[in-house]
Write a protein that holds these residues in place. Structure first.
Motif, short mmCIF file in Angstrom:
data_model
loop_
_atom_site.label_atom_id
_atom_site.label_comp_id
_atom_site.label_asym_id
_atom_site.label_seq_id
_atom_site.Cartn_x
_atom_site.Cartn_y
_atom_site.Cartn_z
N GLY A 67 0.81 -1.21 0.00
CA GLY A 67 0.00 0.00 0.00
C GLY A 67 0.85 1.26 0.00
N TYR A 68 1.86 1.29 0.85
CA TYR A 68 2.74 2.45 0.94
C TYR A 68 3.51 2.65 -0.37
CZ TYR A 68 5.85 5.80 3.27
OH TYR A 68 6.52 6.93 3.64
N ALA A 69 3.96 1.55 -0.95
CA ALA A 69 4.67 1.62 -2.22
C ALA A 69 3.75 2.10 -3.35
CB ALA A 69 5.26 0.25 -2.57
N SER A 70 2.50 1.69 -3.32
CA SER A 70 1.54 2.13 -4.34
C SER A 70 1.28 3.63 -4.23
CB SER A 70 0.22 1.36 -4.19
OG SER A 70 0.42 -0.02 -4.41
N ALA A 71 1.22 4.14 -3.00
CA ALA A 71 1.06 5.58 -2.81
C ALA A 71 2.27 6.32 -3.38
CB ALA A 71 0.89 5.90 -1.32
N MET A 72 3.44 5.74 -3.19
CA MET A 72 4.67 6.33 -3.72
C MET A 72 4.63 6.34 -5.25
SD MET A 72 8.45 5.21 -2.38
CE MET A 72 7.69 4.64 -0.87
N SER A 73 4.15 5.25 -5.84
CA SER A 73 4.09 5.18 -7.31
C SER A 73 3.10 6.19 -7.87
CB SER A 73 3.70 3.76 -7.74
OG SER A 73 2.35 3.47 -7.38
N LEU A 74 2.01 6.46 -7.14
CA LEU A 74 1.04 7.45 -7.59
C LEU A 74 1.65 8.86 -7.57
CD1 LEU A 74 -1.84 7.99 -8.53
CD2 LEU A 74 -2.52 8.21 -6.13
N VAL A 75 2.42 9.16 -6.53
CA VAL A 75 3.10 10.45 -6.46
C VAL A 75 4.11 10.58 -7.60
CG1 VAL A 75 4.68 11.87 -5.07
CG2 VAL A 75 2.77 10.68 -3.97
N LEU A 76 4.82 9.49 -7.89
CA LEU A 76 5.78 9.49 -8.99
C LEU A 76 5.08 9.74 -10.32
CD1 LEU A 76 8.60 8.96 -10.19
CD2 LEU A 76 8.07 6.51 -10.15
N PHE A 77 3.96 9.09 -10.53
CA PHE A 77 3.19 9.26 -11.76
C PHE A 77 2.74 10.71 -11.94
CE2 PHE A 77 -1.14 9.55 -13.53
CZ PHE A 77 -0.88 9.20 -14.84
N VAL A 78 2.19 11.28 -10.88
CA VAL A 78 1.71 12.67 -10.96
C VAL A 78 2.87 13.63 -11.21
CG1 VAL A 78 0.60 14.52 -9.66
CG2 VAL A 78 -0.31 12.20 -9.53
#
Length: 276
Positions: free
Chosen positions: A246-257
């Motif tokens: 979950g934490y890694a997915s939040a990180m990936s979303l920030v990276l995408f944005v």
């Protein structure tokens, strides 16, 4: 093809978006997933390693214009007045198509603190205490940037060479008749007419700099003292070492944005400096 994109791209993207609002260890099974809202994003705001990784990524972007500048200079020289152009193109392109693992091992030997050729050369020139390069907090990230610049020159060189071949020779002939110098022709003809090529390399290069992973995984594993940790490597550690999906997915979303915003800014800016 549509099935492949759906299964390998779209579904994982949607799943990552949903998981960014959850606390889940995939080893425990899907039954243990807990939705926690925006807690993952709040934790990111207080995570010093995450902000350090972002800072390192922003520094890493410097490799993009540096690689482009060196590649443009080489492309102009090779295109104009070098015998055996194809040989030089192959030589410069080989690092780009080589395995990044092999490249990493070679540079690990070159940058060895005591027995590496780089420090041996420096000591023979009178440098009593040369840097430890990949083992030094202050030199590890610049060392990786130098490696990635060296490895990326070949691709940029080939693209710039193709762009140079598309510039009409009549423009240079007219400039010669007007008495223009080589520098003036470079600044007023070559660089403006290569702006679409430069824009392509800039966008793809910046996106690639945010995805850098292999060379860090091979050479430094984010160290020493997190000095070479970048977002993708920290994301990998969080997801597949610490099992915090979950934490890694939040990180990936920030990276995408972040990548999306930077790309949109570049896309808007290209109207002011790209000549089609």
């Amino acid at each position: 093809m549509i099935t492949g994109v759906l299964v390998l791209v779209l579904i994982p993207v949607v799943a990552s978006l949903l998981l960014s609002f959850a606390d889940w260890n995939f080893v425990a099974g899907i039954d243990q997933m807990k939705f926690i809202g925006l807690d993952n994003f709040r934790l990111l705001g207080d995570d010093p390693v995450f902000w350090k990784s972002i800072a390192n990524n922003l520094i890493f972007i410097v490799t993009v214009p540096l690689t482009m500048l060196i590649s443009l200079m080489l492309a102009v020289i090779i295109h104009k007045s070098v015998y055996g152009k194809d040989l030089f193109k192959i030589v410069y392109f080989m690092p780009y198509i080589s395995s990044i693992v092999a490249i990493g091992i070679v540079w690990q030997v070159l940058f060895h603190p005591s027995h590496g050729p780089v420090n041996q050369t420096l000591m023979s020139l009178g440098v009593s205490a040369p840097p430890k390069w990949l083992a030094d907090v202050h030199y590890a990230l610049p060392s990786l940037m130098a490696i990635m610049t060296w490895a990326g020159i070949g691709f940029n060189l080939i693209i710039y060479t193709a762009g140079l071949q598309s510039i009409p020779k009549e423009l240079y002939e007219a400039a010669d008749m007007d008495g223009a110098s080589r520098w003036l022709k470079l600044v007023r003809i070559t660089v403006p007419l290569l702006s679409p090529t430069s824009f392509f390399l800039l966008v793809t290069g910046i996106i690639g700099s945010f995805k850098v992973f292999n060379v860090i995984s091979v050479l430094t594993q984010g160290g020493p003292a997190r000095s070479t940790s970048v977002i993708v490597y920290y994301l990998y550690e969080t997801a597949f070492v610490n099992m915090n999906i979950g934490y890694a997915s939040a990180m990936s979303l920030v990276l995408f944005v972040s990548v999306l915003l930077i790309t949109l800014v570049q896309w808007y800016g290209q109207k002011k400096w790209v000549n089609y």
